[in-house]
Design a protein around this motif. Structure first.
Motif, mmCIF file in Angstrom:
data_model
loop_
_atom_site.group_PDB
_atom_site.id
_atom_site.type_symbol
_atom_site.label_atom_id
_atom_site.label_comp_id
_atom_site.label_asym_id
_atom_site.label_seq_id
_atom_site.Cartn_x
_atom_site.Cartn_y
_atom_site.Cartn_z
ATOM 1 N N ASP A 173 0.808 -1.220 0.000
ATOM 2 C CA ASP A 173 0.000 0.000 0.000
ATOM 3 C C ASP A 173 0.844 1.274 0.000
ATOM 4 O OD1 ASP A 173 -2.335 -1.370 -0.155
ATOM 5 O OD2 ASP A 173 -2.977 -1.034 1.912
ATOM 6 N N ASN A 174 2.145 1.142 0.164
ATOM 7 C CA ASN A 174 3.027 2.302 0.087
ATOM 8 C C ASN A 174 3.483 2.580 -1.350
ATOM 9 O OD1 ASN A 174 3.586 2.897 3.105
ATOM 10 N ND2 ASN A 174 3.874 0.681 2.915
ATOM 11 N N PHE A 175 2.973 1.771 -2.291
ATOM 12 C CA PHE A 175 3.377 1.882 -3.688
ATOM 13 C C PHE A 175 2.150 1.806 -4.587
ATOM 14 C CE2 PHE A 175 6.705 -0.069 -1.209
ATOM 15 C CZ PHE A 175 7.851 0.618 -1.596
ATOM 16 N N ILE A 176 2.306 2.337 -5.793
ATOM 17 C CA ILE A 176 1.314 2.112 -6.839
ATOM 18 C C ILE A 176 1.697 0.806 -7.518
ATOM 19 C CG2 ILE A 176 0.324 2.961 -9.000
ATOM 20 C CD1 ILE A 176 1.083 5.800 -8.071
ATOM 21 N N VAL A 177 0.813 -0.185 -7.444
ATOM 22 C CA VAL A 177 1.101 -1.510 -7.990
ATOM 23 C C VAL A 177 0.462 -1.620 -9.375
ATOM 24 C CG1 VAL A 177 0.887 -3.997 -7.633
ATOM 25 C CG2 VAL A 177 1.130 -2.465 -5.659
ATOM 26 N N THR A 178 1.289 -1.814 -10.392
ATOM 27 C CA THR A 178 0.805 -1.951 -11.764
ATOM 28 C C THR A 178 1.181 -3.332 -12.274
ATOM 29 O OG1 THR A 178 1.172 0.413 -12.141
ATOM 30 C CG2 THR A 178 0.830 -0.967 -14.085
ATOM 31 N N ILE A 179 0.183 -4.121 -12.658
ATOM 32 C CA ILE A 179 0.425 -5.453 -13.188
ATOM 33 C C ILE A 179 0.146 -5.423 -14.684
ATOM 34 C CG2 ILE A 179 -0.193 -7.888 -13.067
ATOM 35 C CD1 ILE A 179 -0.981 -7.486 -10.193
ATOM 36 N N ASP A 180 1.189 -5.530 -15.487
ATOM 37 C CA ASP A 180 1.085 -5.472 -16.948
ATOM 38 C C ASP A 180 1.220 -6.891 -17.497
ATOM 39 O OD1 ASP A 180 1.341 -5.103 -19.669
ATOM 40 O OD2 ASP A 180 2.575 -3.310 -19.493
ATOM 41 N N SER A 181 0.085 -7.494 -17.857
ATOM 42 C CA SER A 181 0.104 -8.875 -18.335
ATOM 43 C C SER A 181 0.770 -9.011 -19.694
ATOM 44 C CB SER A 181 -1.331 -9.423 -18.399
ATOM 45 O OG SER A 181 -1.909 -9.448 -17.118
ATOM 46 N N SER A 182 0.683 -7.969 -20.530
ATOM 47 C CA SER A 182 1.267 -8.065 -21.874
ATOM 48 C C SER A 182 2.786 -8.119 -21.814
ATOM 49 C CB SER A 182 0.808 -6.883 -22.742
ATOM 50 O OG SER A 182 1.212 -5.652 -22.158
ATOM 51 N N SER A 183 3.394 -7.306 -20.940
ATOM 52 C CA SER A 183 4.853 -7.323 -20.814
ATOM 53 C C SER A 183 5.326 -8.242 -19.697
ATOM 54 C CB SER A 183 5.377 -5.904 -20.558
ATOM 55 O OG SER A 183 4.883 -5.402 -19.328
ATOM 56 N N ARG A 184 4.369 -8.791 -18.934
ATOM 57 C CA ARG A 184 4.679 -9.713 -17.844
ATOM 58 C C ARG A 184 5.592 -9.067 -16.798
ATOM 59 N NH1 ARG A 184 5.418 -15.628 -20.838
ATOM 60 N NH2 ARG A 184 3.465 -15.543 -22.004
ATOM 61 N N ILE A 185 5.225 -7.841 -16.432
ATOM 62 C CA ILE A 185 6.007 -7.076 -15.462
ATOM 63 C C ILE A 185 5.069 -6.459 -14.428
ATOM 64 C CG2 ILE A 185 7.423 -5.004 -15.122
ATOM 65 C CD1 ILE A 185 9.036 -7.204 -16.292
ATOM 66 N N VAL A 186 5.432 -6.580 -13.164
ATOM 67 C CA VAL A 186 4.760 -5.855 -12.092
ATOM 68 C C VAL A 186 5.660 -4.690 -11.716
ATOM 69 C CG1 VAL A 186 3.915 -5.924 -9.720
ATOM 70 C CG2 VAL A 186 3.627 -7.906 -11.201
ATOM 71 N N THR A 187 5.100 -3.487 -11.654
ATOM 72 C CA THR A 187 5.869 -2.305 -11.264
ATOM 73 C C THR A 187 5.348 -1.782 -9.943
ATOM 74 O OG1 THR A 187 6.173 -1.731 -13.597
ATOM 75 C CG2 THR A 187 6.650 -0.012 -11.987
ATOM 76 N N LEU A 188 6.265 -1.527 -9.034
ATOM 77 C CA LEU A 188 5.943 -0.886 -7.764
ATOM 78 C C LEU A 188 6.554 0.514 -7.783
ATOM 79 C CD1 LEU A 188 6.779 -3.762 -5.219
ATOM 80 C CD2 LEU A 188 4.625 -3.317 -6.399
ATOM 81 N N THR A 189 5.700 1.537 -7.808
ATOM 82 C CA THR A 189 6.148 2.916 -7.867
ATOM 83 C C THR A 189 5.783 3.618 -6.563
ATOM 84 O OG1 THR A 189 5.726 2.928 -10.247
ATOM 85 C CG2 THR A 189 6.073 5.067 -9.188
ATOM 86 N N PRO A 190 6.745 4.243 -5.885
ATOM 87 C CA PRO A 190 6.438 4.895 -4.606
ATOM 88 C C PRO A 190 5.334 5.938 -4.764
ATOM 89 C CG PRO A 190 8.813 4.786 -4.957
ATOM 90 C CD PRO A 190 8.176 4.366 -6.253
ATOM 91 N N LYS A 191 4.427 5.988 -3.807
ATOM 92 C CA LYS A 191 3.393 7.020 -3.809
ATOM 93 C C LYS A 191 4.011 8.334 -3.395
ATOM 94 C CE LYS A 191 -0.533 3.988 -2.862
ATOM 95 N NZ LYS A 191 -1.631 3.652 -1.916
ATOM 96 N N LYS A 192 3.552 9.421 -4.032
ATOM 97 C CA LYS A 192 4.102 10.751 -3.717
ATOM 98 C C LYS A 192 3.566 11.226 -2.373
ATOM 99 C CE LYS A 192 6.279 10.919 -7.611
ATOM 100 N NZ LYS A 192 7.740 10.818 -7.647
#
Length: 202
Positions: A183-202
């Motif tokens: 919950d401290n990150f924006i969690v993006t699950i991209d099935s096409s590229s098969r990558i999960v990105t965790l981006t810090p919330k501002k």
């Protein structure tokens, strides 16, 4: 055993429609010459151009070169590869030293790590807090222990209280990475590229 949560990411593209009204049969067409001496035709004198006589082609600006998508996560973010249809595994570094293998689980309220893995990492139970978790098999007493930091591929957060419990997830899996970290990150699950990105919330 606690069931694993799964997030399915769906993308939606929004596009606009440009609607043009048909010209009435009785509309008058004007022929006029603009300031450059070119002959124009429109529904109203000096109005929006509907048709024009052919003229010398206007050279178009060269298309900007496409910039390839970056494969490097920005500072403080993480890029985690995964295989669709299988649990998303992460290698979590605890207190800046040893690592433990966790399943990324957006349905788990807290992070759960087995007592065996915590012992191997040298985590102290001196100030552990007692509590309980409820699953399909009933309620189980557990201890929550403090760790100073948890880091996944550069995404770092701490201090954090994690639950010491063997969730029975099988060999090679030490627990669950839950929402107390995610919950401290924006969690993006991209099935096409098969990558999960965790981006810090501002």
């Amino acid at each position: 055993m606690k069931s694993l949560g799964r997030v399915l990411a769906a993308g939606m593209a929004l596009s606009g429609l440009v609607c043009g009204a048909a010209t009435p049969a009785s509309a008058q067409i004007y022929r006029w010459t603009d300031e450059r001496g070119e002959v124009r035709f429109s529904q109203a004198r000096g109005g929006a151009v509907m048709m024009s006589t052919p003229g010398p082609p206007t050279p178009s600006a060269p298309a900007p070169a496409e910039t390839p998508a970056s494969t490097v996560a920005p500072a403080g973010a993480a890029r985690i590869p995964f295989t669709p249809g299988r649990p998303i595994m992460v290698s979590a570094r605890i207190n800046g030293s040893g690592t433990t293998q966790l399943i990324l689980d957006t349905g788990a309220q807290g992070t759960v790590i087995s007592p065996t893995a915590l012992a191997a990492l040298g985590i102290s139970y001196r100030n552990a807090a007692r509590g309980s978790i409820r699953g399909v098999t009933g309620e189980t007493s557990v201890l929550a222990v403090r760790i100073e930091s948890l880091e996944v591929e550069g995404a770092r957060f701490g201090p954090l209280m994690v639950i010491s419990h063997d969730a029975g997830l099988g060999s090679g899996t030490d627990g669950l990475l839950g929402r107390d970290f995610l919950d401290n990150f924006i969690v993006t699950i991209d099935s096409s590229s098969r990558i999960v990105t965790l981006t810090p919330k501002k």
